[in-house]
Structure formats: structure tokens, C-alpha cells
Design a protein around this motif. Structure first.
Motif, PDB file in Angstrom:
ATOM      1  N   VAL A  37      59.120  30.828  20.240  1.00 35.04           N
ATOM      2  CA  VAL A  37      60.033  29.945  19.520  1.00 35.04           C
ATOM      3  C   VAL A  37      61.022  30.844  18.780  1.00 35.04           C
ATOM      4  N   ALA A  38      62.312  30.694  19.093  1.00 30.61           N
ATOM      5  CA  ALA A  38      63.360  31.484  18.437  1.00 30.61           C
ATOM      6  C   ALA A  38      63.738  30.820  17.119  1.00 30.61           C
ATOM      7  N   LEU A  39      63.761  31.607  16.049  1.00 37.52           N
ATOM      8  CA  LEU A  39      64.076  31.104  14.716  1.00 37.52           C
ATOM      9  C   LEU A  39      64.948  32.136  14.010  1.00 37.52           C
ATOM     10  N   GLY A  40      65.846  31.664  13.183  1.00 38.94           N
ATOM     11  CA  GLY A  40      66.683  32.558  12.393  1.00 38.94           C
ATOM     12  C   GLY A  40      68.109  32.595  12.910  1.00 38.94           C
ATOM     13  N   GLY A  41      68.978  31.825  12.284  1.00 35.98           N
ATOM     14  CA  GLY A  41      70.373  31.811  12.670  1.00 35.98           C
ATOM     15  C   GLY A  41      70.673  31.040  13.939  1.00 35.98           C
ATOM     16  N   VAL A  42      69.702  30.294  14.427  1.00 36.58           N
ATOM     17  CA  VAL A  42      69.912  29.514  15.652  1.00 36.58           C
ATOM     18  C   VAL A  42      70.746  28.285  15.320  1.00 36.58           C
ATOM     19  N   ASP A  43      71.782  28.047  16.140  1.00 37.25           N
ATOM     20  CA  ASP A  43      72.634  26.877  15.957  1.00 37.25           C
ATOM     21  C   ASP A  43      73.166  26.414  17.307  1.00 37.25           C
ATOM     22  N   GLU A  44      74.103  25.473  17.289  1.00 42.72           N
ATOM     23  CA  GLU A  44      74.648  24.921  18.533  1.00 42.72           C
ATOM     24  C   GLU A  44      75.341  25.974  19.392  1.00 42.72           C
ATOM     25  N   THR A  45      75.849  27.021  18.771  1.00 42.36           N
ATOM     26  CA  THR A  45      76.610  28.017  19.519  1.00 42.36           C
ATOM     27  C   THR A  45      75.745  29.043  20.239  1.00 42.36           C
ATOM     28  N   ASN A  46      74.481  29.174  19.847  1.00 40.47           N
ATOM     29  CA  ASN A  46      73.659  30.227  20.447  1.00 40.47           C
ATOM     30  C   ASN A  46      72.293  29.764  20.963  1.00 40.47           C
ATOM     31  N   ALA A  47      71.977  28.493  20.802  1.00 40.12           N
ATOM     32  CA  ALA A  47      70.666  28.005  21.249  1.00 40.12           C
ATOM     33  C   ALA A  47      70.485  28.179  22.758  1.00 40.12           C
ATOM     34  N   ARG A  48      71.516  27.881  23.518  1.00 41.67           N
ATOM     35  CA  ARG A  48      71.418  28.011  24.984  1.00 41.67           C
ATOM     36  C   ARG A  48      71.139  29.464  25.381  1.00 41.67           C
ATOM     37  N   ALA A  49      71.767  30.410  24.686  1.00 45.70           N
ATOM     38  CA  ALA A  49      71.537  31.834  24.971  1.00 45.70           C
ATOM     39  C   ALA A  49      70.090  32.218  24.686  1.00 45.70           C
ATOM     40  N   CYS A  50      69.491  31.602  23.673  1.00 42.13           N
ATOM     41  CA  CYS A  50      68.080  31.866  23.367  1.00 42.13           C
ATOM     42  C   CYS A  50      67.191  31.451  24.534  1.00 42.13           C
ATOM     43  N   PHE A  51      67.455  30.282  25.096  1.00 40.05           N
ATOM     44  CA  PHE A  51      66.667  29.828  26.247  1.00 40.05           C
ATOM     45  C   PHE A  51      66.892  30.745  27.444  1.00 40.05           C
ATOM     46  N   ALA A  52      68.144  31.127  27.669  1.00 42.07           N
ATOM     47  CA  ALA A  52      68.460  32.007  28.795  1.00 42.07           C
ATOM     48  C   ALA A  52      67.770  33.361  28.647  1.00 42.07           C
ATOM     49  N   ALA A  53      67.561  33.815  27.411  1.00 41.24           N
ATOM     50  CA  ALA A  53      66.918  35.104  27.154  1.00 41.24           C
ATOM     51  C   ALA A  53      65.399  35.033  27.221  1.00 41.24           C
ATOM     52  N   GLY A  54      64.843  33.818  27.327  1.00 34.37           N
ATOM     53  CA  GLY A  54      63.398  33.707  27.486  1.00 34.37           C
ATOM     54  C   GLY A  54      62.672  32.844  26.484  1.00 34.37           C
ATOM     55  N   ALA A  55      63.364  32.309  25.479  1.00 30.08           N
ATOM     56  CA  ALA A  55      62.685  31.450  24.504  1.00 30.08           C
ATOM     57  C   ALA A  55      62.197  30.170  25.176  1.00 30.08           C
ATOM     58  N   GLY A  56      61.027  29.715  24.762  1.00 33.39           N
ATOM     59  CA  GLY A  56      60.500  28.447  25.255  1.00 33.39           C
ATOM     60  C   GLY A  56      60.947  27.285  24.394  1.00 33.39           C
ATOM     61  N   ALA A  57      61.413  27.604  23.167  1.00 31.43           N
ATOM     62  CA  ALA A  57      61.879  26.590  22.218  1.00 31.43           C
ATOM     63  C   ALA A  57      62.721  27.295  21.159  1.00 31.43           C
ATOM     64  N   VAL A  58      63.497  26.500  20.432  1.00 34.59           N
ATOM     65  CA  VAL A  58      64.254  27.024  19.294  1.00 34.59           C
ATOM     66  C   VAL A  58      63.926  26.176  18.078  1.00 34.59           C
ATOM     67  N   ALA A  59      64.093  26.775  16.915  1.00 35.44           N
ATOM     68  CA  ALA A  59      63.907  26.064  15.646  1.00 35.44           C
ATOM     69  C   ALA A  59      65.078  26.447  14.752  1.00 35.44           C
ATOM     70  N   THR A  60      65.518  25.503  13.943  1.00 37.04           N
ATOM     71  CA  THR A  60      66.637  25.782  13.068  1.00 37.04           C
ATOM     72  C   THR A  60      66.447  25.096  11.730  1.00 37.04           C
ATOM     73  N   MET A  61      66.976  25.706  10.702  1.00 34.09           N
ATOM     74  CA  MET A  61      66.969  25.104   9.378  1.00 34.09           C
ATOM     75  C   MET A  61      68.394  25.084   8.828  1.00 34.09           C
ATOM     76  N   GLY A  62      68.998  26.258   8.720  1.00 34.22           N
ATOM     77  CA  GLY A  62      70.301  26.393   8.083  1.00 34.22           C
ATOM     78  C   GLY A  62      71.383  25.554   8.727  1.00 34.22           C
TER      79      GLY A  62
END
Length: 79
Positions: A37-62
């Protein structure tokens, strides 16, 4: 026996003022046997890149907490 592992921060967090930890970047999401699960600075502009890099999920707060329209941000992330 783990269900998932959270890796953080991938990008510079926006929810924590003064957080100066080094970021892991997309290289920190390389796939292993346990979903990441990718966390930290994840937003609409970079979530797709997280999945492409291997993340199974993303989490966001900020991105949601600082948004004028949190619902729109969440919908954008889901797209």
C-alpha cells in the motif's frame, strides 16, 4: 502471513508539516510477495504511477483533508 505492507512516504507528505523524512519514490513500490500500500504524498496526479510501479493499493490523507471538495478528490482517485 502478512495481508499487506504499507510503504511510506512514497512522495513528500502534505498532511504532516515539517515531515523531512527521505521519500522512497516509486522504486520503493517494487513488487514482492506481499501486496504494498503506497502512502505519503499520494494524490490524483501520481496514484496511477504508484500502481504502475507495483503498488497493490494507495492510501491518502493530505489530498483529501486539504481539498475544498473532498468528494471530488476521492472520485478522481477512484478513476
Amino acid at each position: 502471513g502478512l495481508d499487506y505492507v504499507t510503504r511510506s512516504p512514497i512522495f513528500r507528505p502534505t498532511s504532516k508539516q515539517g515531515d523531512d523524512r527521505p521519500t522512497l519514490g516509486l522504486a520503493g513500490l517494487r513488487r514482492g510477495r506481499t501486496p504494498i500500500v503506497a502512502l505519503g504524498g499520494v494524490d490524483e496526479t501520481n496514484a496511477r504511477a504508484c500502481f504502475a510501479a507495483g503498488a497493490g493499493a494507495v492510501a491518502t490523507m493530505g489530498a483529501v483533508m486539504s481539498a475544498r471538495d473532498p468528494r471530488a478528490v476521492l472520485l478522481g482517485l477512484l478513476r
